[in-house]
Motif scaffolding. Structure first.
Motif, mmCIF file in Angstrom:
data_model
loop_
_atom_site.group_PDB
_atom_site.id
_atom_site.type_symbol
_atom_site.label_atom_id
_atom_site.label_comp_id
_atom_site.label_asym_id
_atom_site.label_seq_id
_atom_site.Cartn_x
_atom_site.Cartn_y
_atom_site.Cartn_z
ATOM 1 N N GLN A 45 43.844 -59.074 75.966
ATOM 2 C CA GLN A 45 44.602 -57.530 76.562
ATOM 3 C C GLN A 45 43.898 -56.764 75.616
ATOM 4 O O GLN A 45 44.116 -55.528 75.831
ATOM 5 C CB GLN A 45 45.965 -58.083 76.428
ATOM 6 N N LYS A 46 43.420 -57.269 74.326
ATOM 7 C CA LYS A 46 42.933 -56.194 73.626
ATOM 8 C C LYS A 46 41.489 -55.801 74.195
ATOM 9 O O LYS A 46 40.675 -54.877 73.253
ATOM 10 C CB LYS A 46 42.875 -56.623 72.125
ATOM 11 N N ALA A 47 40.765 -56.414 74.815
ATOM 12 C CA ALA A 47 39.295 -56.164 75.312
ATOM 13 C C ALA A 47 39.168 -54.838 75.770
ATOM 14 O O ALA A 47 40.096 -54.071 76.190
ATOM 15 C CB ALA A 47 39.019 -57.046 76.391
ATOM 16 N N LYS A 48 37.754 -54.330 75.469
ATOM 17 C CA LYS A 48 37.450 -52.945 75.990
ATOM 18 C C LYS A 48 37.654 -53.044 77.332
ATOM 19 O O LYS A 48 37.450 -53.802 78.089
ATOM 20 C CB LYS A 48 36.154 -52.623 75.425
ATOM 21 N N PRO A 49 37.791 -51.648 78.022
ATOM 22 C CA PRO A 49 37.865 -51.484 79.396
ATOM 23 C C PRO A 49 36.566 -51.825 80.038
ATOM 24 O O PRO A 49 35.459 -51.782 79.385
ATOM 25 C CB PRO A 49 37.811 -49.990 79.643
ATOM 26 N N GLY A 109 41.958 -54.594 89.177
ATOM 27 C CA GLY A 109 42.720 -53.552 88.814
ATOM 28 C C GLY A 109 42.052 -52.347 88.016
ATOM 29 O O GLY A 109 42.708 -51.552 87.431
ATOM 30 N N GLU A 110 40.825 -52.419 88.223
ATOM 31 C CA GLU A 110 39.894 -51.387 87.344
ATOM 32 C C GLU A 110 39.747 -50.090 88.427
ATOM 33 O O GLU A 110 39.707 -48.954 87.939
ATOM 34 C CB GLU A 110 38.545 -51.964 87.080
#
Length: 113
Positions: A45-49, A109-110
């Motif tokens: 969940q902390k990953a970059k977009p 979901g991007e």
């Protein structure tokens, strides 16, 4: 090796809540403002977009059935740059075409259609 902090960690200088950790700190700890509790974020969940802002803009216009030329004109960039953004996203997603990229971005979901 994980190290345990020697003192409690304050999440927010305005908060009165104090969090103490166990032996390891596996994820980021955030205060949940809506419920007054604590939310844990996993490493995923902390990953970059996945997309840059410009790649997102290009694909949002692509979904609106804009051509490469129209996208380039609207974003004030060259057609080659538009194609490069599309190619970079296709490479990130490991897909072979624009339409596959759009489907995958929606699935992840991007991108909204």
């Amino acid at each position: 090796m994980c190290r345990r902090p020697k003192f409690p960690v304050f999440l927010n200088h305005l908060s009165s809540r104090v969090i103490t950790y166990g032996d390891c700190i596996p994820s980021l700890v955030l205060e949940s403002p809506g419920q007054g509790g604590v939310a844990l974020l996993s490493n995923e969940q902390k990953a970059k977009p996945l997309l840059t802002n410009r790649e997102r803009e290009v694909f949002e216009l692509l979904v609106l059935d804009k051509t490469t030329r129209e996208i380039a004109q609207q974003l004030f960039i060259s057609e080659k740059t538009v194609r490069n953004h599309i190619s970079n996203v296709m490479q990130k997603l490991n897909v072979k075409g624009r339409s596959q990229a759009v489907v995958e971005l929606v699935r992840l979901g991007e991108l909204k259609i």
